[in-house]
Structure formats: structure tokens, C-alpha cells
Motif scaffolding. Structure first.
Motif, short mmCIF file in Angstrom:
data_model
loop_
_atom_site.label_atom_id
_atom_site.label_comp_id
_atom_site.label_asym_id
_atom_site.label_seq_id
_atom_site.Cartn_x
_atom_site.Cartn_y
_atom_site.Cartn_z
N ILE A 166 0.86 -1.18 0.00
CA ILE A 166 0.00 0.00 0.00
C ILE A 166 0.90 1.23 0.00
CG2 ILE A 166 -1.83 1.25 1.18
CD1 ILE A 166 -2.70 -1.49 0.26
N TYR B 188 -9.08 7.10 -1.32
CA TYR B 188 -9.17 5.66 -1.05
C TYR B 188 -9.00 5.42 0.44
CZ TYR B 188 -8.80 4.30 -5.97
OH TYR B 188 -9.05 4.10 -7.30
N GLU B 189 -9.89 4.60 1.00
CA GLU B 189 -9.73 4.12 2.37
C GLU B 189 -9.52 2.63 2.33
OE1 GLU B 189 -12.41 5.22 5.38
OE2 GLU B 189 -12.28 7.38 4.99
N ILE B 190 -8.57 2.14 3.13
CA ILE B 190 -8.17 0.74 3.06
C ILE B 190 -8.01 0.17 4.46
CG2 ILE B 190 -6.40 -0.87 2.21
CD1 ILE B 190 -5.64 1.19 0.12
N LYS C 186 -5.79 -1.77 6.05
CA LYS C 186 -4.46 -2.03 5.53
C LYS C 186 -3.97 -3.45 5.79
CE LYS C 186 -0.32 0.81 4.93
NZ LYS C 186 0.32 2.08 5.36
N GLU D 285 -3.42 4.77 -1.18
CA GLU D 285 -4.44 5.14 -0.20
C GLU D 285 -4.41 6.65 -0.04
OE1 GLU D 285 -3.76 3.61 3.68
OE2 GLU D 285 -1.72 4.39 3.85
N ILE E 106 -11.08 -2.17 0.03
CA ILE E 106 -10.65 -0.85 -0.45
C ILE E 106 -11.88 -0.10 -0.93
CG2 ILE E 106 -9.26 0.38 -2.15
CD1 ILE E 106 -7.36 -2.00 -2.21
#
Length: 555
Positions: free
Chosen positions: A4, A47-49, A51, A80, A119
Motif C-alpha cells: 500500500i 481511497y480508504e483501506i 491495511k 491510499e 478498499i
């Protein structure tokens, strides 16, 4: 390696990881931020992940790809945070000995990343608005939880949500399933219809969660099935028991020459899965009958009657009354067609409001006997698909109150307003049980379909009895592709096309008995009637023609 990236993706450094003399191919994919999506001008993305989960699952995807495609190396990096227009959002690189494996692996990796990783993408638009892409409930979660999306994510499953706006009717225990939310790549497939105001994402999800049964995969069924699949109907059932013959190909567009002799239902299912891999196709190979019709129809929300015989059409009309599953019916004859909706227990008409009893099977010739241009079947089948989509989306439709008659020789259309017949044997009375109703009604229907003494139901005869006859095949040369069925009958055969049959010159041996046969039994019945009027009493017609022979001898 899966990673990431918080700031930018250095593709040059990543490319250097693929220096290997064994690699005959290197393929990479770059996903970038574009300035338009769904007719809206995009200014930036976020983008939110999750992780830790994403890295674990992404690593698993790369390992799968290496094994599946025999890769030398595979790398994927995803951004991200916030991205500007033109920024690199995801990069995939693979190397392999051969290019075919490299191309396929690159596509596999990006598809799996899209479907399996936690994601989420938020688009910010030039007009100041924003939305989470293909994630309707995610935005709701953010409004109450500024720290990020609060969900439970399970490995090896696609990111999906329950839709809050599902009004699809269900029937009994067969439909106890969770509504399905369409995923990003699938949504792209339907993008041109989603942009219609009457459909949108909510309407597309209705189509995704609908279940449609198509009875008959021939001239009407082929185009209907094709457009139902392309539109994204989530579950399509195909009820078809016939095998493909060469004469089918002028109008049954799902098939091709290499398919001759194969089961239509399997061929149709394979084609539809190629058109749309995101939907479920269910095959029903048994011939539709009063024994299986009720259990079959109850599994679906809607039925398309694409059959070519009166018994099946009335059977589907009648079962609509007992299951409350509507039936969209179409019929064709040469250049004309008819379209109607059967739902007897609602305001609309039913088939028996027009014909209380099933008409005699010989009152209209079939496509084989009367001829048909394939495009006529295509037009009516496409209309059935359109009406099915409109019905699921609850859009206005003329067939809710009318029967439509089309004359495609001059493109004239008649809309006949329908009213319930107060003497209808089905919808004007109360019936509690389908089986008892159908048995009692069948006795009445048979009044129009009593066999003449000189009509022979070959299904009831033993092979030894059939061999006592000589066979006269009056089909035209283009209808006869081989002698296989005649060999099964084990009788001598004369081929005299009806177009060349001379009643005045025809003579029979009075010591022999003759069976006259065509494809469906309609032409042979008329000819035998004429021959008997001339005093030839040792001639008989095969009810159902070669189709009946096929049902007797071919599983």
C-alpha cells in the motif's frame, strides 16, 4: 509482493524488480484517476483501506496468480488517501515465460483486487458534492463514524452490502436469499442503461435480484434470453428439452452449425454465461408438464412463454393463477405476432378469457409447416425481454391492459383493450388446487383435440406394430437432414414432398397399410383426410409427425 502506497507509486522502481533472463514477457497495468465518471466531472479521489487485511489478502492473490499462470514474478501496489487527476492509483506487474500467461495473470490480479480487497473509493466532484462509488451504504456509515468505515470484512469474499430499497416480490421458500449489490466491474457492463433516469443504480439492483424463467429456447427464447442476460437479470432459468436441428438456425440466434445435435438448454446456458459472467443461469432439461410446472414456476418472479404449442401456453397461463407469478406470452405466425401478459388473479386478462378451451392443435400451422422469417421471431422475443425489464422495474406497459397484435409485413399494430370474461373457466371462479383443476379442465379441452380414427399416436404403439406399416414422408427436401429416425422405425419409406403430391395419380396397394408423416402432423392429417375422401381407407396420419417419433426413440 503486495503493498500500500501512502504518497505516490514509483513504477520505475517497481519495473526494475522484473529483470530476469528467463522472462519472455513482462506485462503491467496502470489504473489512473480520470476526470469523469457517470457523467459527473471528478476533481479528486480518496481511497480508504483496511491495511492489514488488504496486504494479507493481496499477498494471497499474488500467490494464487503465480501458481495459476506459472509466473516468474508478480507485484501489485495500491494507493491510499487522496489522489489528484492523473495520479496512479494501482499498478500491477507480472513476468512469465510466455506472453499469454502474462496477459491473463495481469487481468486476473486486478480483477481479484477489485473484488476481494477492503478498499473503498470516494469521488469528489467539481460541483462540490461527493459519493462513495458503488457503495451506497458506506456513505451512511461515514456520516456517523468519521474515523472510517465500520464493517466486518471476511477474507475471500467480495465487498457487498444489503440494499435498503429492494421491493422484489418473492415466492415461498425458494426465494429466501439476501439481496445482491452489484460490484464495480459489473456496474460498468450496465453503465449505458444505469444512466437512464428510470433505472439508475437502484433499478439495476432490482434487475440483479430478480429471477426470470424462460420456457423455450428457440426463435422467441433466443433473443429474449440474450437481452435478459445483457440487461443483468440476476437469475435466469431456461426450460428446454429439444436438441438443435439445422432448420432452427435461421431464427435461433444463440446457436451455430457446430452445435447441431446438442441439447439447446446447455448451449444456451453456455452462450449466456459468455455474454454476462456475473449472473446465474439455471437449466431445466425436462419437458414442461402439469407434473413439474408448479414447482418450477414457484422458483421465479416472472415467466416468459417462448413456447410454440397451445398446450404449453395454456399450462403457463393456468399456473399463473395458482402461483401468482405473471407470464409474458408471445406467439408468431409467418409475418405476424401477438404479445400479452397473463396474470388471471389480478385486474388483467388471462388466456382463457379469450379461449375457454385449448384450440385444436391443427388450427394453425407451425413454423415448420407455415414458414417463418427469423427476424419476426427476433422482434417478438426482444419485446418479451423489454416487457420483462419494464415489469421488474414497475414501468408503464401497454400489455397490462391490452393484447398487442403486430403485422410486420406493413408494421401495423393493433392494441385490443382486455376485460375479464365473467364466464372464464379459470379467473371467474375460485380454484384451490391446481392438479384437480387441470385434470378436470383437460377433459373439457380434449373435446377440441379428439383424434380421428385414422390418426395414430405413435407413442402408444410398440415397435412391432409400427413395422406393419409402410411410411410416406411428405416433408420437403430441405426438412430432411438424414434417415436416422426412419431407420429407428424399421419400415420402408417413400419420400414424396407434399408440394409434388398428386392426389389424382396416387395409388396404394390395398393389401398394405400406410403411415403418412410430416414434421408436426398437420400436413399429413390434411392429406390423409383428402385421400380418405377419395376412398383410400388404408392410409393413416402420424399424430405429432417426426417430432413424436423423436420423443419416442430419442432420450
Amino acid at each position: 509482493m503486495f503493498s500500500i502506497a501512502s504518497d505516490f507509486i514509483d513504477k520505475d522502481s517497481l519495473t526494475k524488480l522484473f529483470t530476469n533472463e528467463q522472462a519472455g514477457a513482462f506485462v503491467s497495468f496502470e489504473g489512473r484517476v480520470r476526470n469523469f465518471n457517470d457523467n459527473k466531472k471528478v476533481s479528486l479521489l480518496e481511497y480508504e483501506i483496511l491495511k492489514a487485511v488488504a496486504i494479507e489478502e493481496g499477498t494471497r492473490i499474488l500467490a494464487e496468480a503465480k501458481t495459476k499462470f506459472a509466473l516468474i514474478n508478480a507485484v501489485c501496489t495500491h494507493r491510499e488517501g487522496q489522489l489528484s487527476l492523473g495520479d496512479l492509483a494501482v499498478w500491477v506487474g507480472v513476468s512469465a515465460v510466455h506472453r499469454a500467461e502474462a496477459f491473463a495473470a495481469c487481468r486476473y490480479i486486478i480483477d481479484e483486487v477489485k473484488h476481494r480487497l477492503p478498499i473503498w473509493k470516494k469521488e469528489f466532484y467539481a460541483d462540490g458534492t461527493s459519493s462513495w462509488v458503488n457503495c451506497q451504504n458506506h456513505e451512511m456509515a461515514h456520516s456517523t463514524n468519521s474515523g472510517g468505515p465500520s464493517i466486518e470484512f471476511k477474507l475471500n469474499t467480495a465487498h457487498s452490502h444489503k440494499s435498503p430499497n429492494k421491493n422484489i416480490s418473492t415466492n415461498a421458500e425458494f426465494k429466501s436469499f439476501e439481496p445482491i449489490e452489484i460490484e464495480l466491474e459489473e456496474q460498468s457492463l450496465y453503465s449505458k442503461q444505469i444512466c437512464l433516469e428510470e433505472i439508475g443504480t437502484e433499478g439495476q439492483n432490482k434487475l440483479k435480484n430478480s429471477r426470470v424463467l424462460v420456457v423455450g429456447a428457440g426463435g422467441l427464447g433466443s433473443p429474449a434470453l440474450t437481452y435478459l442476460a445483457a440487461a443483468g437479470i440476476g437469475t435466469i432459468g431456461i426450460c428446454e428439452s429439444d436438441v438443435l436441428e439445422i432448420s432452427n438456425l435461421n431464427r435461433q440466434i444463440l446457436y451455430q452449425f457446430g452445435d447441431l445435435g446438442k441439447n439447446k438448454v446447455d448451449l444456451a446456458a453456455e452462450r449466456l454465461r459468455q455474454i454476462n459472467p456475473f449472473i446465474e443461469i439455471i437449466t431445466h432439461k425436462d419437458r414442461l408438464s402439469d407434473i413439474n410446472v408448479q414447482s418450477l414456476v414457484k422458483q421465479y418472479d416472472l415467466v416468459l412463454d417462448c413456447s410454440d404449442n397451445f398446450t404449453t401456453k395454456f399450462l403457463l397461463n393456468d399456473i399463473a393463477y395458482f402461483t401468482q407469478v405473471p407470464v409474458i406470452q408471445a406467439s408468431i405466425y409467418q409475418y405476424s405476432g401477438q404479445l400479452m401478459l397473463s396474470l388471471p388473479n389480478k385486474k388483467g386478462q388471462c388466456l382463457r378469457c379469450f379461449w375457454a378451451k385449448i384450440p385444436n392443435a391443427n388450427c394453425f400451422a407451425s413454423c415448420v409447416d407455415a414458414g417463418i422469417i427469423g427476424a419476426v421471431a427476433g422482434i417478438l422475443g426482444n419485446m418479451q425481454a423489454l416487457e420483462a425489464i419494464k415489469h421488474i422495474l414497475e414501468l408503464p406497459s401497454a400489455i397490462k391492459e391490452h393484447v398487442l397484435y403486430f403485422d410486420l409485413s406493413d408494421y401495423s399494430v393493433r392494441k385490443v383493450h382486455c376485460y375479464k370474461n365473467t364466464n372464464c373457466p379459470l379467473c371467474s371462479k375460485k380454484h384451490s388446487d391446481f392438479n384437480s383443476y387441470w385434470q378436470s379442465q383437460s377433459a373439457i379441452d380434449q373435446e377440441n383435440n379428439i383424434l380421428e380414427k385414422w390418426e395414430i399416436n405413435i407413442l402408444d404403439l410398440a415397435v412391432s406394430e409400427i413395422k406393419k406399416f409402410q411410411l410416406i414422408d411428405i416433408r420437403e427436401p430441405h426438412e430432411i437432414k438424414n434417415t436416422f429416425l426412419k431407420q429407428l422405425l424399421g419400415v420402408s419409406c417413400q419420400e414424396i414432398p407434399l408440394s409434388k403430391f398428386d392426389l389424382d395419380k396416387f395409388a396404394l396397394n390395398p393389401l398394405d397399410k400406410y403411415l403418412v408423416i410430416c414434421q408436426k402432423g398437420i400436413r399429413s392429417k390434411k392429406l390423409v383426410q383428402d385421400l380418405r375422401n377419395k376412398g383410400l381407407t388404408n392410409v393413416y396420419s402420424v399424430e405429432g409427425g417426426m417430432d413424436a417419433v423423436a420423443r419416442k426413440f430419442i432420450a
